[in-house]
Design an enzyme around this catalytic site. Structure first.
Site, mmCIF file in Angstrom:
data_model
loop_
_atom_site.group_PDB
_atom_site.id
_atom_site.type_symbol
_atom_site.label_atom_id
_atom_site.label_comp_id
_atom_site.label_asym_id
_atom_site.label_seq_id
_atom_site.Cartn_x
_atom_site.Cartn_y
_atom_site.Cartn_z
ATOM 1 N N GLU A 164 0.823 -1.227 0.000
ATOM 2 C CA GLU A 164 0.000 0.000 0.000
ATOM 3 C C GLU A 164 0.849 1.266 0.000
ATOM 4 O O GLU A 164 0.611 2.188 0.779
ATOM 5 C CB GLU A 164 -0.977 -0.007 1.180
ATOM 6 C CG GLU A 164 -1.998 -1.116 1.040
ATOM 7 C CD GLU A 164 -3.306 -0.845 1.763
ATOM 8 O OE1 GLU A 164 -3.587 0.312 2.081
ATOM 9 O OE2 GLU A 164 -4.035 -1.818 1.992
HETATM 10 C C1 LIG Z 1 2.782 -9.479 0.414
HETATM 11 C C2 LIG Z 1 2.338 -8.479 -0.587
HETATM 12 C C3 LIG Z 1 0.982 -8.283 -0.825
HETATM 13 C C4 LIG Z 1 0.563 -7.399 -1.817
HETATM 14 N N1 LIG Z 1 -0.791 -7.307 -2.130
HETATM 15 C C5 LIG Z 1 -1.147 -6.618 -3.236
HETATM 16 C C6 LIG Z 1 -2.497 -6.680 -3.724
HETATM 17 O O1 LIG Z 1 -3.365 -7.321 -3.135
HETATM 18 N N2 LIG Z 1 -2.794 -6.020 -4.866
HETATM 19 C C7 LIG Z 1 -1.870 -5.301 -5.558
HETATM 20 O O2 LIG Z 1 -2.189 -4.751 -6.593
HETATM 21 N N3 LIG Z 1 -0.598 -5.201 -5.104
HETATM 22 C C8 LIG Z 1 -0.207 -5.851 -3.987
HETATM 23 N N4 LIG Z 1 1.098 -5.773 -3.528
HETATM 24 C C9 LIG Z 1 2.043 -4.917 -4.220
HETATM 25 C C10 LIG Z 1 2.568 -3.779 -3.406
HETATM 26 O O3 LIG Z 1 1.643 -2.748 -3.303
HETATM 27 C C11 LIG Z 1 3.885 -3.351 -4.079
HETATM 28 O O4 LIG Z 1 4.810 -4.341 -3.685
HETATM 29 C C12 LIG Z 1 4.344 -2.019 -3.702
HETATM 30 O O5 LIG Z 1 3.546 -1.084 -4.319
HETATM 31 C C13 LIG Z 1 5.813 -1.775 -4.092
HETATM 32 O O6 LIG Z 1 6.140 -2.217 -5.368
HETATM 33 P P1 LIG Z 1 7.461 -3.117 -5.580
HETATM 34 O O7 LIG Z 1 7.449 -4.215 -4.592
HETATM 35 O O8 LIG Z 1 7.540 -3.482 -6.984
HETATM 36 O O9 LIG Z 1 8.664 -2.143 -5.197
HETATM 37 P P2 LIG Z 1 9.365 -1.070 -6.150
HETATM 38 O O10 LIG Z 1 8.351 -0.218 -6.795
HETATM 39 O O11 LIG Z 1 10.342 -1.777 -7.006
HETATM 40 O O12 LIG Z 1 10.136 -0.165 -5.094
HETATM 41 C C14 LIG Z 1 11.438 -0.504 -4.588
HETATM 42 C C15 LIG Z 1 11.862 0.566 -3.583
HETATM 43 O O13 LIG Z 1 11.979 1.831 -4.238
HETATM 44 C C16 LIG Z 1 11.267 2.820 -3.523
HETATM 45 N N5 LIG Z 1 10.756 3.811 -4.467
HETATM 46 C C17 LIG Z 1 10.105 3.604 -5.632
HETATM 47 N N6 LIG Z 1 9.819 4.783 -6.208
HETATM 48 C C18 LIG Z 1 10.305 5.750 -5.390
HETATM 49 C C19 LIG Z 1 10.321 7.176 -5.417
HETATM 50 N N7 LIG Z 1 9.791 7.867 -6.404
HETATM 51 N N8 LIG Z 1 10.895 7.834 -4.399
HETATM 52 C C20 LIG Z 1 11.451 7.165 -3.378
HETATM 53 N N9 LIG Z 1 11.461 5.818 -3.292
HETATM 54 C C21 LIG Z 1 10.891 5.139 -4.279
HETATM 55 C C22 LIG Z 1 10.137 2.071 -2.832
HETATM 56 O O14 LIG Z 1 9.726 2.781 -1.672
HETATM 57 C C23 LIG Z 1 10.831 0.759 -2.463
HETATM 58 O O15 LIG Z 1 11.523 0.941 -1.251
HETATM 59 C C24 LIG Z 1 1.518 -6.633 -2.531
HETATM 60 C C25 LIG Z 1 2.880 -6.794 -2.260
HETATM 61 C C26 LIG Z 1 3.296 -7.710 -1.309
HETATM 62 C C27 LIG Z 1 4.761 -7.884 -1.088
#
Ligand SMILES: Cc1cc2nc3c(=O)[nH]c(=O)nc-3n(C[C@H](O)[C@H](O)[C@H](O)COP(=O)(O)OP(=O)(O)OC[C@H]3O[C@@H](n4cnc5c(N)ncnc54)[C@H](O)[C@@H]3O)c2cc1C
Length: 824
Positions: free
Chosen positions: A501
């Protein structure tokens, strides 16, 4: 000397008017009056005339609207338009989705505390309380987290069945659609309670009740969609999930490559107009068991079947799990917290247009729909999970620290452990106040975009600190996994809350201040809207009002910040009682400093501020801590100003203030334009940094609260599941605390007598026999000591296993061994 007096009077009158935010004309009148008084009292006439001339030079053009607009506003409008790049559609949608509540006051530099304190105390209805004490308590009682997380990697069938039957998935679906129709506050209370026994279960219940098909249908669904789906979602016939994220779209959810092409296709045997979806999603919670999948995708109409627009934009559809081409069922394994979660793939999955959430009218409005609903989910699920975990950990760790003895003392008595306990106590207090405040805001009908990001970020970050300290205090007891371990799974799971989230780093550095500065600022949004007006005269008039409001506001904040800094916020009107009045004054001070810093940053950096994430993150920290501290003060008032809570409130408050000063000083020291940073430093910290971390004495009082049964501790434990039971080792340890304390003097007496005697018996039972025989303890006291030993043993014991029992069933399958394990 008399030469300086008119100028001094000029400045003081200006400062007075700025501090109290008086109108321009009132400032001019006060200043004129002060200068006349100077003249009458014999001040230097030349100096007085110069001061009057300066007054006229400033006031005359400003008080003549036509001259002001033509000569000043029109020029600044051109400068402003260049400075502030237009908002992108995505940003505008995100900003327009939110409402502004009390957090707007924190950005004002002069918070109107009555707005916070007059909010009704959050209370549950009779029905809601009955559900919490009935089905919710029963569900907790049924929970065996080791069985869920280790043995089955799932909730047992009877719990799924119980949750569906009791409509846990329809907490906020209106009663007319078969749901429970509970408030957001109640949603928070349910998740908080469930999370205190199992984060797997809390997530399983939390997701259907936050952003997902039900919430979206309630807001945008067509009547037909609501009538069909909501009753089925409420009673669990449909299990929902919501799929936004994919391998190429994580934090930047707007970049989803998943697409749907408008075309003719077959649905239930008929040829209808619909969308052919191609999607690749991952991390989707509940996907492996979901029957109804909410999907976000970009919609295209290349053959102009719906109109002229080819790229319609992000849209949301409901796709039944058994639709041809859809592939779900396999699972991810999120850090040993086996709530259902997995990928979803779809190749040419056809659904009719009627499966678009809201129907065809809402095609292309998916991002707006998500933004409008996102803060609801963000305000509830993760803050409540954090709150449930932190509250129960605070109680059980306090009890454990009292029960566990080393070097002849309860470990909680050692100052090092006491420090960690104090942090747990203060943070649990802060988390629970913050989580409740945002849930209450949703219950009042707000869409708290900024508080929801604050709550999401800070509740999860603070609970990460709480679990870390709790693990340290428990030592090996926290490390050895097994049915007796009530910490290990929480420790493993906490990064999940940090990531989902809106991952925390991005939430802090981009969203909290980024949204807050525009949404909560009293003038910036008005200026932006004014600049966008088409009619030239209207644009100038509207911008003029906003601009001069903004300038007066900025001057006022500079004066207020400096004055509060100079007086260490000891002077000034404030609400609260004798204990908390100084707290409100401090918040007034930092609110003015935040507003000053925010204005200066926006003025000097303009659109580039968006990329200065370190500065934005630090200013976000100030806003967040102001909000957290306000939530705690509101909680203290709502609870009837309990004296017993003061150590918790004070510890958490000083922690907040210390963090505010750390963030402000970090922002000033690293301000991109160094001389501006130095100048601002003089206004914000005229005597330098003064705030300190909570004192050791305060820490001692806060820590002691956790180790002693008392009202404050009981209030902290309110709403979590600490009922002792076979499957609730934390509840058992917590329940031992009063008895352990009662047995303390008896144990001391016994051990002292034993030490001074020449009895050689080594085992405990023989020593007790001797103790009774020698008359050191009575027979009842012996029983008390035996009970104490049993309770201590239960609290400190850990589990052990055969190697075979630790191997996963999957491993045994691979190696051709018996895949069924008797452990279930
Ligand atoms: C267990 C679990 C349940 C989930 N459930 C759902 C679900 O039900 N439905 C759904 O749609 N999604 C779901 N998600 C997805 C979740 O919302 C995403 O994992 C989250 O949005 C982050 O994306 P990512 O993991 O690809 O990280 P990335 O986007 O690759 O981010 C990597 C890091 O970079 C940082 N970052 C990225 N952009 C910036 C910026 N502009 N400035 C500073 N820092 C930045 C982030 O904070 C993070 O620390 C789930 C994820 C998990 C792990």
């Amino acid at each position: 000397m008399s030469i300086a007096i008119p100028f001094l009077a000029f400045l003081l009158a200006g400062a007075f008017a700025a501090y109290h935010r008086l109108r321009l004309a009132v400032w001019a009148a006060i200043t004129a009056g002060a200068l006349i008084a100077c003249w009458l009292l014999g001040a230097n006439p030349v100096a007085t005339i110069i001061a009057v001339a300066v007054l006229v030079a400033i006031a005359a053009p400003l008080l003549a609207p036509n001259i002001r607009k033509q000569w000043i506003t029109a020029r600044l409008l051109t400068f402003y338009t260049r400075l502030m790049p237009p908002l992108s559609d995505t940003e505008r949608t995100a900003l327009e989705a939110g409402t502004v509540g009390f957090e707007g006051q924190l950005f004002s530099g002069k918070p109107d505390w009555s707005q916070l304190l007059s909010q009704p105390k959050p209370v549950l209805t009779v029905d809601e309380q009955a559900f919490l004490d009935g089905p919710c308590e029963e569900l907790c009682r049924m929970t065996d987290d080791w069985d869920i997380t280790h043995v089955r990697a799932d909730l047992p069938p009877e719990m799924w069945e119980y949750m569906k039957r009791n409509r846990f998935f329809g907490l906020n679906i209106p009663k007319e659609y078969g749901g429970l129709g509970f408030s957001a506050l109640m949603n928070h209370k349910v998740i908080q309670k469930l999370a205190s026994i199992s984060s797997t279960m809390a997530t399983t219940v939390g997701v259907p009740n936050s952003l997902g098909p039900a919430e979206l249908l309630m807001h945008y669904g067509t009547d037909e969609q609501k009538q069909y789906y909501l009753p089925r979602l409420a009673d669990g016939r449909e299990v929902p999930c919501f799929a936004l994220t994919g391998p190429f779209a994580g934090s930047d959810a707007t970049s989803i490559p998943d697409y749907g092409i408008v075309c003719q296709g077959e649905w239930n045997g008929a040829s209808v107009l619909g969308i052919k979806l191609t999607l690749n999603k991952r991390y989707i919670t509940l996907a492996p068991v979901a029957t109804l999948i909410g999907v976000a995708f970009r919609m295209y109409d290349p053959d102009a079947l719906l109109g002229d627009t080819k790229d319609i934009g992000i849209s949301l559809a409901l796709v039944p799990h058994d639709t041809k081409g859809l592939e779900i069922g396999r699972r991810h394994f999120p850090l040993n917290t086996p709530f259902q979660n997995g990928p979803i793939h779809g190749d040419e999955v056809f659904v009719p247009l009627s499966q678009l959430i809201g129907g065809e009218d809402y095609a292309g409005r998916g991002w707006q729909m998500l933004m409008e609903c996102l803060s609801i989910g963000r305000s509830i699920t993760l803050p409540s999970i954090s709150s449930g975990g932190a509250k129960s950990l605070a109680c059980v760790t306090g009890a454990y620290a009292r029960i566990r003895k080393q070097f002849g003392l309860s470990v909680g008595r050692f100052e090092g452990v006491e420090e960690a306990l104090a942090r747990i106590a203060g943070k649990a207090y802060a988390i629970s106040a913050l989580a409740q405040a945002t849930a209450a805001a949703v219950s009042r009908g707000e869409n708290p975009a900024v508080p929801s990001t604050i709550a999401k970020y800070h509740c999860t970050e603070m609970s990460r600190e709480v679990i870390r300290d709790a693990m340290d205090i428990h030592g090996g007891k926290g490390i050895i996994l097994g049915p007796r371990n009530y910490l290990g799974r929480g420790w493993q799971a906490i990064p999940i809350s940090i990531t989902v989230e809106g991952a925390n780093i991005m939430t802090r550095s981009l969203m909290i201040f980024g949204q807050g500065a525009i949404l909560c600022h009293p003038w910036v949004m008005k200026e932006m809207k004014a600049v966008a007006l088409e009619d030239e005269q209207q644009r100038l008039d509207t911008f003029d009002g906003a601009l001069f409001g903004h300038i007066g506001f900025a001057i006022s904040n500079a004066v207020r910040s400096w004055w509060f800094g100079l007086t260490s916020a000891h002077i000034g009107k404030a609400p609260g009682d004798d204990y908390t009045r100084r707290f409100y004054r401090k918040l007034d001070r930092y609110s003015a400093a935040l507003a000053l810093m925010a204005d200066t940053s926006m003025l000097l950096l303009g659109g580039k501020l968006k990329f200065k994430e370190s500065l934005s993150g630090r200013l976000g920290d100030v806003l967040s801590q102001l909000y957290i501290a306000s939530s705690m003060l509101k909680r203290y008032e709502d609870e009837g100003r309990p004296v017993g809570d003061q150590p918790l409130l004070a510890w958490a408050f000083h922690d907040s203030i210390n963090k505010i000063e750390t963030a402000l000083s970090g922002a000033l020291r690293n301000f991109p334009i160094r001389p501006v940073g130095w100048l601002l430093w003089l206004l914000v910290f005229p005597w330098g940094r003064r705030a300190q971390a909570p004192s050791d004495r305060l820490g001692h009082r806060a820590a002691s609260l956790l180790m002693t049964p008392c009202d404050a501790r009981q209030r902290l434990a309110q709403g979590v599941f600490l009922t002792p039971g076979v499957n609730n080792p934390a509840g058992r340890v917590d329940s031992y605390l009063p008895k352990v304390i009662l047995a303390d003097p008896v144990e001391r007496k016994f051990l002292k007598a034993l030490k001074n005697s020449d009895i050689e018996a080594l085992d405990f039972t023989s020593q007790l026999d001797e103790g009774v025989r020698e008359g050191w303890i009575t027979a009842e006291e012996r029983t008390q000591l035996e009970e104490l030993r049993a309770m201590t043993l239960d609290a400190i014991s850990v589990d052990d296993f055969d190697t075979e029992a630790l191997r996963s069933a999957g491993y045994r399958d691979l190696h051709g061994r018996d895949a069924t394990r008797a452990a279930a």
